[in-house]
Design an enzyme around this catalytic site. Structure first.
Site, PDB file in Angstrom:
ATOM      1  N   GLY A 185     -10.212  20.619 -26.810  1.00 54.89           N
ATOM      2  CA  GLY A 185      -9.311  19.506 -26.620  1.00 54.89           C
ATOM      3  C   GLY A 185      -7.923  19.926 -26.184  1.00 54.89           C
ATOM      4  O   GLY A 185      -7.221  19.177 -25.504  1.00 54.89           O
ATOM      5  N   ASP A 228      -9.568  20.755 -38.951  1.00 53.46           N
ATOM      6  CA  ASP A 228     -10.594  20.650 -37.907  1.00 53.46           C
ATOM      7  C   ASP A 228     -11.694  21.677 -38.131  1.00 53.46           C
ATOM      8  O   ASP A 228     -12.101  22.384 -37.205  1.00 53.46           O
ATOM      9  CB  ASP A 228      -9.967  20.834 -36.519  1.00 53.46           C
ATOM     10  CG  ASP A 228     -10.866  20.283 -35.412  1.00 53.46           C
ATOM     11  OD1 ASP A 228     -11.744  19.449 -35.716  1.00 53.46           O
ATOM     12  OD2 ASP A 228     -10.699  20.685 -34.243  1.00 53.46           O
TER      13      ASP A 228
END
Length: 623
Positions: free
Chosen positions: A19, A139
């Site tokens: 990302g 994450d």
């Protein structure tokens, strides 16, 4: 590829994307080593404003948080953060031979519960170290867990947590670098309290760890759905899908995936539960029983003195040798004094039964250990039942490779992707142009052991040579089940040019006095005799010589070969200065060698040397 970042790091190839941007394998021209560089990428070139600023700030925060955990055995080391073209780049440790947990499960299938527990313990250790510093990862997911060979040779023995790109220190008032309307994280691995906008806590990282271990043991995420929105809804509203393969790991997963963070185990409780799976209680009890003090035994458990010596067939193997089961992890049987002849006869009978059972186990291992040619982390393949070539039909060799054999490698696509077809080059650069050479053979007890441990052992056996060459990689040629005996029960460890051929013998297989056909075979600390500007010969460093190889650098991608020589000496003086190696700058100067091979494959490597300013020979007066 080929870009030079911050005047120092040459991008070699892309390792992956996420990302935040891309991760590159890069060559550090100053230290002559490989590193990983994370590049911030904006899909829309016009992207600007708060989101651009937040992503740049997140990159800086990632570097700062990960650098705070430098030296932790289960965290990828961050070396530096630098600015290039107005954006930050993160310089990280390059983990050779690594595969992320997501790809490993995708290619090899779900992992065993005990293996998942081992991975979980390592990641939990890394998370706990961060939590103690007030850093939350936020994450944790399979793609952010790297598995790599360890020093002992286990191919996935090293476990590393990476990507602190959205981590945060909530107790410090640190900005979170996200827009209010954006949910940061990975759908399906977010804790319910985070999905509903709650404050991040260590318990949220443990929920994500539970999702990750579920994926590893089941092959699919506990809340995996057709869309991200459906996954987030499932995390908040639905129970995880029932685990079918988790076994002893099941209760740990259920506790980690509790909706209420207060009902989840603490890090210490999770560690204890995972440790019991890695080392089951029965095994721990058995170990404890072997440590019993003889003085605490009941009277009937004490052997009568003096015990008669055991007969020769039951003697343990001498120290340094292996008993019949040790090579497969069983170890020698314990030696217990015989109280009476009838017991000794029964023990010998049990020993014969044990040997028969072990023989059956060994036979089963050899019969069922079907493997195929493997390069690093290729998925497993099946083996046929009949006799065949040593490394399978796809490799194309009818005889076993021997140490020193030079090979030609025909790749059907990108180099080091898939299986190359190999052929021998008997002249090793005489008429053909070899791609590499067999530098070692590593034996194995079975074809299964060769498949499991061969690639990692080849990485270790060839590491020193690869560190001394400019542009090479290791490749393991693993025998198939059918060809295990024909391959000499060994995996062949090749060193191949990473981007092109090597043009001749490597390392100790080079003959003193021979002229270099290409700079690809020059290695650090080589001593060179230079009779002309176009000829260099390898000579012993104990005799007069003209130059010594110190390292390597690269020229920019737009430098043509015709101008390479004019730019290579200054580049070497700047990037690999002889003074850094102890050579007096008033006496010595930088030299260089270039060859067309590195320009044909686009790498533009330059060999950097040191020589005397007055053109004299070097012997005995160096550092």
């Amino acid at each position: 590829m080929g870009r030079v970042v911050a005047g120092r790091y040459v991008l070699l190839n892309r390792l992956g994307s996420g990302g935040m941007g891309h991760v590159w394998l890069a060559h550090d021209q100053r230290l002559a080593c490989e590193v990983a560089l994370k590049e911030i990428v904006f899909r829309d070139p016009a992207e600007a404003g708060p989101e651009r600023e937040s992503r740049v700030a997140r990159a800086r925060a990632e570097a700062r948080h990960a650098a705070g955990l430098r030296g932790h055995p289960h965290v990828v080391t961050v070396h530096d953060v630098l600015e290039h073209d107005g954006l930050p780049w993160i310089v990280m440790e390059y983990v050779a031979g690594a595969v992320d947990l997501r790809d490993l499960v995708r290619t090899r299938g779900p992992l065993a519960p005990a293996e998942c527990a081992r991975i979980g313990l390592a990641v939990l250790d890394a998370l706990t170290a961060g939590h103690e510093r007030g850093v939350l990862h936020r994450d944790v997911k399979p793609a952010n867990i790297l598995l790599a060979p360890d020093r002992g040779g286990a191919p996935y023995g090293r476990v590393l947590l990476t990507d602190y790109g959205i981590s945060v220190q909530p107790d410090t008032g640190e900005p979170r670098y996200t827009l209010a309307s954006v949910l940061v994280g990975t759908a399906g691995y977010l804790a319910p309290e985070r999905a509903t906008g709650g404050t991040p806590t260590p318990a949220a990282d443990l929920f994500s760890l539970g999702c990750t271990l579920y994926h590893a043991v089941e092959g699919v995420g506990p809340f995996e759905r057709e869309s991200h929105l459906a996954e987030i809804t499932a995390v908040v509203m639905e129970e995880p899908r029932p685990a079918l393969r988790a076994g002893a790991l099941g209760p740990v997963l259920r506790s980690l995936l509790a909706k209420d963070p207060g009902q989840r185990p603490t890090a210490a409780e999770a560690e204890a539960a995972l440790s019991r799976i890695v080392t089951p209680q029965a095994q721990a009890d058995a170990y404890a029983r072997t440590q019993t003090d003889l003085g605490s035994q009941p009277p009937w458990g004490v052997p009568p003195p003096p015990p008669p010596p055991p007969p020769p067939p039951d003697r343990p193997a001498p120290r340094g040798s292996r008993g019949p089961g040790e090579a497969y992890g069983f170890g020698p049987p314990p030696v217990v004094p015989d109280p009476a002849p009838p017991v000794r006869r029964r023990r010998r009978e049990r020993s014969r039964v044990l040997r028969a059972v072990l023989a059956g186990v060994l036979g089963a291992v050899l019969a069922l250990g079907g493997v195929w040619y493997a390069v690093a982390h290729l998925p497993e393949g099946g083996g046929g039942g009949g006799s065949g070539p040593p490394y399978g039909g796809g490799v194309g060799l009818s005889k076993a490779l021997r140490e020193g054999d030079c090979v030609l490698a025909d790749w059907s696509g990108e180099r080091f992707r898939g299986v190359p077809r190999l052929s021998l080059d008997p002249g090793c650069g005489g008429r053909a142009v070899p791609d590499g050479q067999v530098m070692a053979l590593v034996e194995a007890a079975s074809a299964d052991e060769a498949r499991r441990l061969g690639p990692a052992r080849c990485e270790e056996r060839t590491r020193e040579l690869r560190d001394r060459l400019a542009d090479v990689r290791a490749l393991a040629v693993v025998p198939t089940e059918d060809g295990f005996r024909a391959a000499g029960r060994s995996t062949a460890c090749l060193v191949l040019g990473a981007n092109g051929p090597v043009y001749g013998p490597l390392g100790p297989h080079r003959a003193l006095g021979s002229a270099f056909a290409d700079t690809a075979t020059m290695q650090k600390r080589d001593c060179l005799e230079v009779p002309s500007n176009r000829v260099a010969r390898l000579v012993s460093c104990d005799v007069p010589h003209d130059e010594v190889v110190l390292g390597f650098t690269r020229l920019a991608a737009d430098v043509p070969f015709g101008r390479a020589h004019a730019q290579s000496d200054p580049a070497c003086g700047r990037e690999v200065p002889p003074g850094d190696f102890g050579f007096d700058p008033s006496v010595y100067t930088a030299g260089s060698w270039t060859s067309e091979g590195h320009w044909k494959n686009g790498t533009h490597f330059v060999v950097c040397t040191v020589r005397k300013q007055n053109g004299g020979t070097m012997e005995g007066d160096g550092p």
